[in-house]
Scaffold this motif. Sequence first.
Motif, short mmCIF file in Angstrom:
data_model
loop_
_atom_site.label_atom_id
_atom_site.label_comp_id
_atom_site.label_asym_id
_atom_site.label_seq_id
_atom_site.Cartn_x
_atom_site.Cartn_y
_atom_site.Cartn_z
N LYS A 1 5.10 4.18 -9.81
CA LYS A 1 4.09 3.36 -10.50
C LYS A 1 2.69 3.68 -9.94
N THR A 2 1.67 3.29 -10.71
CA THR A 2 0.29 3.55 -10.28
C THR A 2 -0.32 2.30 -9.67
N ILE A 3 -0.78 2.45 -8.43
CA ILE A 3 -1.43 1.31 -7.75
C ILE A 3 -2.91 1.64 -7.58
N GLY A 4 -3.77 0.75 -8.03
CA GLY A 4 -5.22 0.92 -7.87
C GLY A 4 -5.72 0.13 -6.69
N VAL A 5 -6.45 0.78 -5.80
CA VAL A 5 -6.95 0.12 -4.59
C VAL A 5 -8.48 0.09 -4.67
N ILE A 6 -9.04 -1.10 -4.67
CA ILE A 6 -10.51 -1.23 -4.74
C ILE A 6 -11.02 -1.57 -3.34
N GLY A 7 -11.72 -0.61 -2.74
CA GLY A 7 -12.17 -0.77 -1.36
C GLY A 7 -11.17 -0.10 -0.43
N THR A 8 -11.57 1.05 0.13
CA THR A 8 -10.64 1.76 1.01
C THR A 8 -11.20 1.84 2.43
N GLY A 9 -11.65 0.68 2.93
CA GLY A 9 -12.07 0.57 4.33
C GLY A 9 -10.83 0.42 5.20
N ASN A 10 -10.96 -0.34 6.28
CA ASN A 10 -9.83 -0.46 7.22
C ASN A 10 -8.55 -0.94 6.54
N ILE A 11 -8.68 -2.04 5.75
CA ILE A 11 -7.48 -2.64 5.16
C ILE A 11 -7.00 -1.85 3.95
N GLY A 12 -7.94 -1.49 3.06
CA GLY A 12 -7.55 -0.73 1.87
C GLY A 12 -6.89 0.59 2.22
N LYS A 13 -7.37 1.21 3.29
CA LYS A 13 -6.80 2.49 3.72
C LYS A 13 -5.35 2.30 4.21
N LYS B 1 1.76 6.42 -7.20
CA LYS B 1 0.53 7.17 -7.41
C LYS B 1 -0.60 6.21 -7.04
N VAL B 2 -1.48 6.63 -6.13
CA VAL B 2 -2.52 5.70 -5.69
C VAL B 2 -3.89 6.16 -6.20
N LEU B 3 -4.51 5.31 -7.01
CA LEU B 3 -5.90 5.53 -7.45
C LEU B 3 -6.79 4.66 -6.59
N ALA B 4 -7.98 5.16 -6.27
CA ALA B 4 -8.86 4.37 -5.41
C ALA B 4 -10.28 4.37 -5.94
N ILE C 1 -3.98 12.99 1.78
CA ILE C 1 -2.58 12.56 1.64
C ILE C 1 -2.22 12.24 0.18
N GLY C 2 -3.17 12.51 -0.73
CA GLY C 2 -2.82 12.40 -2.16
C GLY C 2 -3.42 11.24 -2.92
N VAL C 3 -4.23 10.43 -2.24
CA VAL C 3 -4.91 9.33 -2.95
C VAL C 3 -6.00 9.94 -3.83
N VAL C 4 -6.09 9.47 -5.08
CA VAL C 4 -7.06 10.04 -6.03
C VAL C 4 -8.19 9.03 -6.25
N TYR C 5 -9.40 9.42 -5.86
CA TYR C 5 -10.56 8.55 -6.13
C TYR C 5 -10.98 8.71 -7.59
N THR C 6 -11.35 7.60 -8.20
CA THR C 6 -11.72 7.62 -9.61
C THR C 6 -12.79 6.57 -9.86
N ASP C 7 -13.30 6.52 -11.09
CA ASP C 7 -14.26 5.46 -11.40
C ASP C 7 -13.50 4.16 -11.64
N LEU C 8 -14.24 3.06 -11.59
CA LEU C 8 -13.62 1.75 -11.66
C LEU C 8 -12.89 1.54 -13.00
N ASN C 9 -13.52 2.02 -14.07
CA ASN C 9 -12.93 1.82 -15.40
C ASN C 9 -11.57 2.51 -15.52
N THR C 10 -11.48 3.75 -15.03
CA THR C 10 -10.20 4.49 -15.07
C THR C 10 -9.16 3.75 -14.23
N LEU C 11 -9.59 3.28 -13.06
CA LEU C 11 -8.64 2.55 -12.20
C LEU C 11 -8.10 1.32 -12.93
N PHE C 12 -9.00 0.57 -13.58
CA PHE C 12 -8.55 -0.63 -14.30
C PHE C 12 -7.60 -0.26 -15.43
N LYS C 13 -7.91 0.85 -16.13
CA LYS C 13 -7.14 1.26 -17.31
C LYS C 13 -5.74 1.76 -16.96
#
Length: 341
Positions: free
Chosen positions: A154-166, A178-181, A193-205
Amino acid sequence: MNTVKPNTAHKISFFSTQAYDKIFFEKYNEDFGFQFDFFDMQLNLKTVQLINNSSIVCVFVNDCVNAAVIAELAAKKVEIIALRCAGFNNVDLEAAKKHNIRICRVPAYSPHAVAEHAMAMILTLNRKTHKAYNRVREQNFSLNGLLGFDLFGKTIGVIGTGNIGKAFAKIAMGFGCKVLAFDVVIDSQLERIGVVYTDLNTLFKESDTISLHCPLNENTKHIINVETLSVMKKNVMIINTSRGGLIETSSVIDALKDEKVGYLGIDVYEQEENLFFKDLSGDIIKDDVIQRLMSFPNVLVTAHQAFFTEEALTQISLVTLHNIEDLIQKKSIENKSAQLA
Ligand code: NAI
């Protein structure tokens, strides 16, 4: 044995004190020797008057440290406000600077505690272990209503990849998700390690589950709102262990009613200061919004407990006392992110 207690002249007034705060702070104060005054009330314009001959106050997430309270603190000759938490959205930093009051916090105590709680919320909402626990105790061994889904793939979107998000993103990768950030700063270690950064709209979608780990500020307030909810997948799971104000609660309630949001896990809530950390089991709750939220079978509310581990409380007490000692002795803290003013 260390018999030198350099700080006995300094008294710290604690607000919003819980039994566990006393236990941990008293234990670790043996090496510091501060005097303590513990108040169980939240800090506000009334309770600020409780401070008696103390130049340091120690506060938590729901204490009110706005400009008016800071002016009273200054009048009482308070010089240091020590937050025993990471988030500082409840503090008026400009007002503190104006009154020459220094502010410190515990930037990272146990990111794992919060990240692991976020994953616990996902697993609970998905596999309904809380319901199974009660059901089996009543000798109901049926599986109807307990159907979950594989997190794997499944795809998990993480908003904020500081200490906790990371820490959370790494856990999700371990589950084979699959992790989107999305973050204003990209973490190259996570990318490796495979986390994919994306824009907020793509993450939400594209996300099946969205977990919030950014701070609450003017850019992130109500980041989950009517518009952002409208682009999300039907049946999306939303997890908030960060701050209540990130979610526009009325919109998420509508989305739960419309069955657009399939699962909601919140450890924080916009109006939590009137509820959380208190035993209100004999009271009439006047907050209809939290009551509505708690009435949904697919909503899990925990009362700001994500940080609550032995390791985190140890770190919180030690770092807070060290921060205060540094501010008294050296006027500054080596770890720059611990000093806010
Ligand atoms: P952090 O400062 O290490 O990370 C925050 C991340 O959010 C940073 O990478 C920053 O660049 C990013 N960020 C800032 N503005 C953003 C935006 N507009 N959009 C997306 N990302 C943005 O903080 P940490 O330690 O990871 O904590 C995150 C939050 O978790 C805290 O602000 C606090 O509110 C909450 N928290 C909750 C606890 C609980 O018990 N429920 C305990 C500890 C923290």
